[in-house]
Design a protein around this motif. Structure first.
Motif, short mmCIF file in Angstrom:
data_model
loop_
_atom_site.label_atom_id
_atom_site.label_comp_id
_atom_site.label_asym_id
_atom_site.label_seq_id
_atom_site.Cartn_x
_atom_site.Cartn_y
_atom_site.Cartn_z
N LEU A 37 0.82 -1.22 0.00
CA LEU A 37 0.00 0.00 0.00
C LEU A 37 0.85 1.26 0.00
O LEU A 37 0.44 2.30 -0.54
CB LEU A 37 -0.92 0.01 1.22
CG LEU A 37 -1.99 -1.09 1.30
CD1 LEU A 37 -2.86 -0.87 2.53
CD2 LEU A 37 -2.85 -1.12 0.04
N ASP A 223 -4.24 2.35 6.82
CA ASP A 223 -3.66 1.30 5.97
C ASP A 223 -3.73 -0.05 6.67
O ASP A 223 -4.02 -1.08 6.04
CB ASP A 223 -2.19 1.63 5.65
CG ASP A 223 -2.04 2.72 4.61
OD1 ASP A 223 -3.06 3.11 3.99
OD2 ASP A 223 -0.90 3.19 4.43
N ILE A 269 -4.32 -1.18 -3.69
CA ILE A 269 -5.23 -1.93 -2.82
C ILE A 269 -5.64 -3.23 -3.49
O ILE A 269 -5.64 -4.30 -2.86
CB ILE A 269 -6.45 -1.06 -2.48
CG1 ILE A 269 -6.04 0.09 -1.55
CG2 ILE A 269 -7.56 -1.90 -1.84
CD1 ILE A 269 -7.10 1.17 -1.39
#
Length: 347
Positions: A37, A223, A269
Motif C-alpha cells: 500500500l 492502511d 489496494i
C-alpha cells in the motif's frame, strides 16, 4: 513472511519474489501488505505484473461478470454511515418494497443476454422478513431453471434456519460484507456489530453456501485496517471478494470521505488483496468508475471480476464500454467457476 530489503532487489524482482512466495503457499504478512500500500508509484507496474502472475495462475485471463438487482430499496433501519439506504441518510434515492416477480425476471433476462455469470438479488434491511424469504424461495428456482444463472443473495443478517432455506431453494452464494476491519467497524455502524456479520457468514458456511464478502475502502480507515480486512477475509476462506471504493454520496454521514482515493492508490489496494487472497475471486465493485477512472483496465491485472451495469443506488459504466475494455485487454468473459490449473507464474 517478510519482504526482501529494497536495497538488495529491484522493485520488479522484490514484488515477483513475493508473488512466487504466495504461489508457493506463503501468507501475506501485515508488514508486506503495508509495504504494498505504501510502495512508490514508480513501482506500480512492477507490482501489478507480480499480482497478475498470481491471478493468471488461478484464473488465467478470464473475467467473471456480475449484475446487481436492487430488489428492495431504502427503508433500512440500520445506521451504516456509508449507505444511501440507511435510516441516517438524507440522500435522494428510490424507495420501494420487494420488487414483483416480473421485474426480477426481467432483470435476470437482461443478465443472461449480457453473458453475466451471477445475478445478485439485494435488499436493504437488517435481515429478511418472512414475506421476503418466501419471495426469494419462489423466484430463485424459476430464474435458475429459465436462465441458467447463478444466484447470489444479499439479504442482511441471517439466522441458521434462513441460511439453510436459501441453500434449499438453490442460492449459490450469499453476499454479506465485513465492510472494514474488526477494529474500525464501530466507527461506521452502531446498530449491529462486526461480530453480528461474522455470525451470519458462519451460518451461511454451515448451510453449505459459498461466501461472497468484501468491504469498502475510503471510509477514513488506516492502511493497517485495509490490510487486516484483506487478511480476515483470507482467514474466512471467502470464495468471492468484492472490493468497493467509497462513493461519497451527498446526504450520507461519510459523504466527505473517500476524497483521497486516487487511481494509483486503488490499484495498490487491489494488488494487495490479490496477494492476500490468491485463490479467491476478486471483484472490482462500487466506485470503480469514479476512482479508477482511465486506469480501470489495469485493475483487472489483479482482479478477475466486475459488476456490469449499475450498482444499488448509483450508476455504473455502460455495459458496451466494459465489453470493449475486456476485448482491448485480450481477456475472456467466462461463466466457469473452475480455477485455471497448471499455469506457471510469469518470470
Amino acid at each position: 513472511m517478510a519482504i526482501v530489503e529494497e536495497t538488495t532487489l529491484t522493485a520488479e524482482n522484490r514484488w515477483m519474489k513475493l508473488a512466487h512466495d504466495v504461489l508457493a503457499g506463503a501468507r501475506l504478512s501485515e508488514e508486506d501488505g503495508l509495504a504494498i500500500l505504501r510502495s512508490s508509484d514508480d513501482e506500480l507496474l512492477d507490482l501489478l505484473s507480480a499480482a497478475f502472475a498470481i491471478r493468471k495462475r488461478h484464473f488465467g485471463k478470464t473475467v467473471q461478470l456480475y449484475q446487481l438487482m436492487n430488489a428492495k430499496s431504502g427503508l433500512c433501519p440500520e445506521d451504516c454511515g456509508y449507505c444511501s439506504q440507511s435510516k441516517v441518510s438524507d440522500a435522494e434515492i428510490p424507495k420501494y418494497n420487494f420488487l414483483s416477480r416480473d421485474k426480477l425476471m426481467q432483470g435476470a433476462e437482461i443478465a443472461a443476454e449480457r453473458g453475466v455469470k451471477t445475478y445478485c438479488i439485494v435488499i436493504s434491511a437488517r435481515g429478511p422478513n418472512e414475506r421476503e424469504m418466501n419471495a426469494v424461495e419462489t423466484i430463485v428456482p424459476e430464474i435458475k431453471q429459465k436462465y441458467d444463472l447463478k444466484i447470489c443473495a444479499c439479504l442482511g443478517l441471517l439466522s441458521q434456519d434462513q441460511a439453510e432455506r436459501l441453500k434449499a431453494c438453490g442460492v449459490d452464494r450469499v453476499n454479506h460484507n465485513v465492510n472494514t476491519s474488526k477494529d474500525y467497524y464501530e466507527k461506521i455502524c452502531s446498530t449491529h456489530t462486526y461480530e453480528d456479520r461474522i455470525e451470519t457468514l458462519s451460518a451461511v458456511r454451515n448451510a453449505g453456501i459459498e461466501l461472497c464478502s468484501g468491504g469498502i475502502v475510503g471510509m477514513g480507515e488506516t492502511d493497517l485496517d485495509v490490510v487486516r480486512m484483506a487478511n480476515e477475509l483470507r482467514d474466512l476462506n471467502v470464495e468471492s471478494i468484492p472490493v468497493n471504493f467509497l462513493n461519497p454520496i451527498e446526504g450520507t454521514p461519510l459523504h466527505e470521505q473517500g476524497r483521497d482515493l486516487t487511481p494509483r492508490r486503488c490499484l495498490k489496494i487491489l494488488a494487495m488483496y490479490r496477494f492476500a487472497n490468491p485463490t479467491s475471486e476478486l471483484r472490482i465493485a462500487g466506485g470503480r468508475e469514479i476512482h479508477l477512472r482511465s486506469l480501470q483496465p489495469l485493475g483487472l491485472y489483479a482482479a478477475n471480476s466486475i459488476f456490469l451495469g449499475d450498482y444499488l443506488t448509483t450508476s455504473g459504466q455502460q455495459a458496451e464500454d466494459d465489453y470493449r475494455m475486456l476485448e482491448d485487454l485480450g481477456f475472456e468473459v467466462t461463466k466457469c467457476d473452475e480455477a485455471v490449473v497448471g499455469q506457471q507464474p510469469a518470470s
